[in-house]
Design a protein around this motif. Sequence first.
Motif, PDB file in Angstrom:
ATOM      1  N   MET A  55      -4.080  -2.473  -9.961  1.00 38.41           N
ATOM      2  CA  MET A  55      -3.932  -1.087  -9.505  1.00 38.41           C
ATOM      3  C   MET A  55      -2.476  -0.809  -9.122  1.00 38.41           C
ATOM      4  O   MET A  55      -1.919   0.232  -9.492  1.00 38.41           O
ATOM      5  CB  MET A  55      -4.856  -0.840  -8.314  1.00 38.41           C
ATOM      6  CG  MET A  55      -4.922   0.566  -7.872  1.00 38.41           C
ATOM      7  SD  MET A  55      -5.800   1.549  -9.072  1.00 38.41           S
ATOM      8  CE  MET A  55      -5.714   3.116  -8.269  1.00 38.41           C
ATOM      9  N   LEU A  56      -1.857  -1.726  -8.420  1.00 37.06           N
ATOM     10  CA  LEU A  56      -0.457  -1.560  -8.020  1.00 37.06           C
ATOM     11  C   LEU A  56       0.463  -1.570  -9.235  1.00 37.06           C
ATOM     12  O   LEU A  56       1.392  -0.774  -9.328  1.00 37.06           O
ATOM     13  CB  LEU A  56      -0.067  -2.662  -7.037  1.00 37.06           C
ATOM     14  CG  LEU A  56       1.264  -2.532  -6.325  1.00 37.06           C
ATOM     15  CD1 LEU A  56       1.289  -1.254  -5.508  1.00 37.06           C
ATOM     16  CD2 LEU A  56       1.498  -3.722  -5.427  1.00 37.06           C
TER      17      LEU A  56
ATOM     18  N   PHE B 121      -4.761   4.325  -1.434  1.00 34.20           N
ATOM     19  CA  PHE B 121      -4.281   4.012  -2.787  1.00 34.20           C
ATOM     20  C   PHE B 121      -5.241   3.101  -3.542  1.00 34.20           C
ATOM     21  O   PHE B 121      -5.412   3.227  -4.747  1.00 34.20           O
ATOM     22  CB  PHE B 121      -2.897   3.362  -2.706  1.00 34.20           C
ATOM     23  CG  PHE B 121      -2.326   2.990  -4.047  1.00 34.20           C
ATOM     24  CD1 PHE B 121      -1.774   3.967  -4.856  1.00 34.20           C
ATOM     25  CD2 PHE B 121      -2.338   1.687  -4.490  1.00 34.20           C
ATOM     26  CE1 PHE B 121      -1.247   3.637  -6.090  1.00 34.20           C
ATOM     27  CE2 PHE B 121      -1.804   1.354  -5.725  1.00 34.20           C
ATOM     28  CZ  PHE B 121      -1.259   2.331  -6.524  1.00 34.20           C
ATOM     29  N   TYR B 122      -5.889   2.182  -2.853  1.00 33.48           N
ATOM     30  CA  TYR B 122      -6.705   1.185  -3.530  1.00 33.48           C
ATOM     31  C   TYR B 122      -8.158   1.589  -3.718  1.00 33.48           C
ATOM     32  O   TYR B 122      -8.978   0.766  -4.084  1.00 33.48           O
ATOM     33  CB  TYR B 122      -6.621  -0.149  -2.789  1.00 33.48           C
ATOM     34  CG  TYR B 122      -5.262  -0.765  -2.963  1.00 33.48           C
ATOM     35  CD1 TYR B 122      -4.833  -1.189  -4.195  1.00 33.48           C
ATOM     36  CD2 TYR B 122      -4.403  -0.882  -1.890  1.00 33.48           C
ATOM     37  CE1 TYR B 122      -3.579  -1.733  -4.367  1.00 33.48           C
ATOM     38  CE2 TYR B 122      -3.147  -1.431  -2.052  1.00 33.48           C
ATOM     39  CZ  TYR B 122      -2.747  -1.850  -3.293  1.00 33.48           C
ATOM     40  OH  TYR B 122      -1.507  -2.387  -3.459  1.00 33.48           O
ATOM     41  N   TRP B 123      -8.490   2.850  -3.533  1.00 27.09           N
ATOM     42  CA  TRP B 123      -9.853   3.288  -3.837  1.00 27.09           C
ATOM     43  C   TRP B 123     -10.141   3.073  -5.317  1.00 27.09           C
ATOM     44  O   TRP B 123     -11.258   2.740  -5.704  1.00 27.09           O
ATOM     45  CB  TRP B 123     -10.037   4.758  -3.460  1.00 27.09           C
ATOM     46  CG  TRP B 123     -10.302   4.929  -2.007  1.00 27.09           C
ATOM     47  CD1 TRP B 123      -9.369   4.941  -1.007  1.00 27.09           C
ATOM     48  CD2 TRP B 123     -11.562   5.096  -1.382  1.00 27.09           C
ATOM     49  NE1 TRP B 123      -9.978   5.097   0.213  1.00 27.09           N
ATOM     50  CE2 TRP B 123     -11.333   5.198   0.001  1.00 27.09           C
ATOM     51  CE3 TRP B 123     -12.862   5.161  -1.855  1.00 27.09           C
ATOM     52  CZ2 TRP B 123     -12.357   5.366   0.904  1.00 27.09           C
ATOM     53  CZ3 TRP B 123     -13.885   5.341  -0.942  1.00 27.09           C
ATOM     54  CH2 TRP B 123     -13.617   5.434   0.419  1.00 27.09           C
TER      55      TRP B 123
ATOM     56  N   GLU C  26       0.860  -1.177   0.000  1.00 31.48           N
ATOM     57  CA  GLU C  26       0.000   0.000   0.000  1.00 31.48           C
ATOM     58  C   GLU C  26       0.897   1.227   0.000  1.00 31.48           C
ATOM     59  O   GLU C  26       1.332   1.703   1.048  1.00 31.48           O
ATOM     60  CB  GLU C  26      -0.937   0.005   1.206  1.00 31.48           C
ATOM     61  CG  GLU C  26      -1.981   1.060   1.103  1.00 31.48           C
ATOM     62  CD  GLU C  26      -3.151   0.817   2.037  1.00 31.48           C
ATOM     63  OE1 GLU C  26      -3.949   1.730   2.167  1.00 31.48           O
ATOM     64  OE2 GLU C  26      -3.261  -0.264   2.628  1.00 31.48           O
ATOM     65  N   PRO C  27       1.182   1.765  -1.205  1.00 30.92           N
ATOM     66  CA  PRO C  27       2.130   2.873  -1.321  1.00 30.92           C
ATOM     67  C   PRO C  27       1.718   4.121  -0.554  1.00 30.92           C
ATOM     68  O   PRO C  27       2.556   4.859  -0.077  1.00 30.92           O
ATOM     69  CB  PRO C  27       2.173   3.165  -2.819  1.00 30.92           C
ATOM     70  CG  PRO C  27       1.610   1.966  -3.483  1.00 30.92           C
ATOM     71  CD  PRO C  27       0.700   1.312  -2.501  1.00 30.92           C
ATOM     72  N   GLU C  28       0.415   4.396  -0.451  1.00 26.88           N
ATOM     73  CA  GLU C  28      -0.062   5.565   0.279  1.00 26.88           C
ATOM     74  C   GLU C  28      -1.455   5.267   0.809  1.00 26.88           C
ATOM     75  O   GLU C  28      -2.140   4.382   0.297  1.00 26.88           O
ATOM     76  CB  GLU C  28      -0.105   6.791  -0.632  1.00 26.88           C
ATOM     77  CG  GLU C  28      -1.016   6.618  -1.816  1.00 26.88           C
ATOM     78  CD  GLU C  28      -0.914   7.772  -2.800  1.00 26.88           C
ATOM     79  OE1 GLU C  28      -1.975   8.199  -3.263  1.00 26.88           O
ATOM     80  OE2 GLU C  28       0.189   8.223  -3.088  1.00 26.88           O
TER      81      GLU C  28
ATOM     82  N   ARG D  46      -6.523  -5.291  -7.014  1.00 22.14           N
ATOM     83  CA  ARG D  46      -5.447  -4.618  -6.272  1.00 22.14           C
ATOM     84  C   ARG D  46      -4.110  -4.795  -6.982  1.00 22.14           C
ATOM     85  O   ARG D  46      -3.292  -3.869  -7.036  1.00 22.14           O
ATOM     86  CB  ARG D  46      -5.356  -5.171  -4.850  1.00 22.14           C
ATOM     87  CG  ARG D  46      -6.488  -4.703  -3.980  1.00 22.14           C
ATOM     88  CD  ARG D  46      -6.381  -5.273  -2.613  1.00 22.14           C
ATOM     89  NE  ARG D  46      -5.148  -4.828  -1.970  1.00 22.14           N
ATOM     90  CZ  ARG D  46      -5.047  -4.449  -0.727  1.00 22.14           C
ATOM     91  NH1 ARG D  46      -6.101  -4.463   0.048  1.00 22.14           N
ATOM     92  NH2 ARG D  46      -3.905  -4.068  -0.225  1.00 22.14           N
TER      93      ARG D  46
ATOM     94  N   PHE E 128      -0.580   1.786 -11.590  1.00 16.48           N
ATOM     95  CA  PHE E 128      -0.417   3.128 -11.036  1.00 16.48           C
ATOM     96  C   PHE E 128       0.596   3.225  -9.909  1.00 16.48           C
ATOM     97  O   PHE E 128       0.853   4.313  -9.414  1.00 16.48           O
ATOM     98  CB  PHE E 128      -1.773   3.658 -10.544  1.00 16.48           C
ATOM     99  CG  PHE E 128      -2.796   3.720 -11.631  1.00 16.48           C
ATOM    100  CD1 PHE E 128      -2.707   4.662 -12.626  1.00 16.48           C
ATOM    101  CD2 PHE E 128      -3.836   2.815 -11.655  1.00 16.48           C
ATOM    102  CE1 PHE E 128      -3.642   4.722 -13.641  1.00 16.48           C
ATOM    103  CE2 PHE E 128      -4.785   2.866 -12.660  1.00 16.48           C
ATOM    104  CZ  PHE E 128      -4.688   3.816 -13.654  1.00 16.48           C
ATOM    105  N   GLY E 129       1.165   2.114  -9.483  1.00 17.95           N
ATOM    106  CA  GLY E 129       2.099   2.138  -8.367  1.00 17.95           C
ATOM    107  C   GLY E 129       3.551   2.075  -8.772  1.00 17.95           C
ATOM    108  O   GLY E 129       4.441   2.133  -7.927  1.00 17.95           O
TER     109      GLY E 129
END
Length: 100
Positions: free
Chosen positions: A76-77, A18-20, A13-15, A73, A80-81
């Motif tokens: 998303m990571l 984040f996973y919204w 979880e970078p911030e 997830r 965008f991560g």
Amino acid sequence: MPEACPVCGQRYEPEPGFYWGAMYITFAFSTGIMLVVGFLVYFLLNDPDTWVYVTAVAFFAVILTPLSLRYSRTLMLYLFGGVRYQPDRANHSASRATPS
């Protein structure tokens, strides 16, 4: 889910929050699952009653939710991560961990 990867140390979880965005990806996965199951029920069972559709779609939606959440997830990571998969990373870390 662990806070970070035990092999490479990548934080999952970078911030905060984040996973919204992963909720939208999960929605797309769920919609796809429902469409596929609906079409399969229609073609394989020759257009049964409505309760069969509802039961089949609900069953597969509930059963596949953990898989859908995990992959949303992951996407998303990855998208965008700034995370990239490095298959040789595990071998490199394992060789450093073993004493010579």
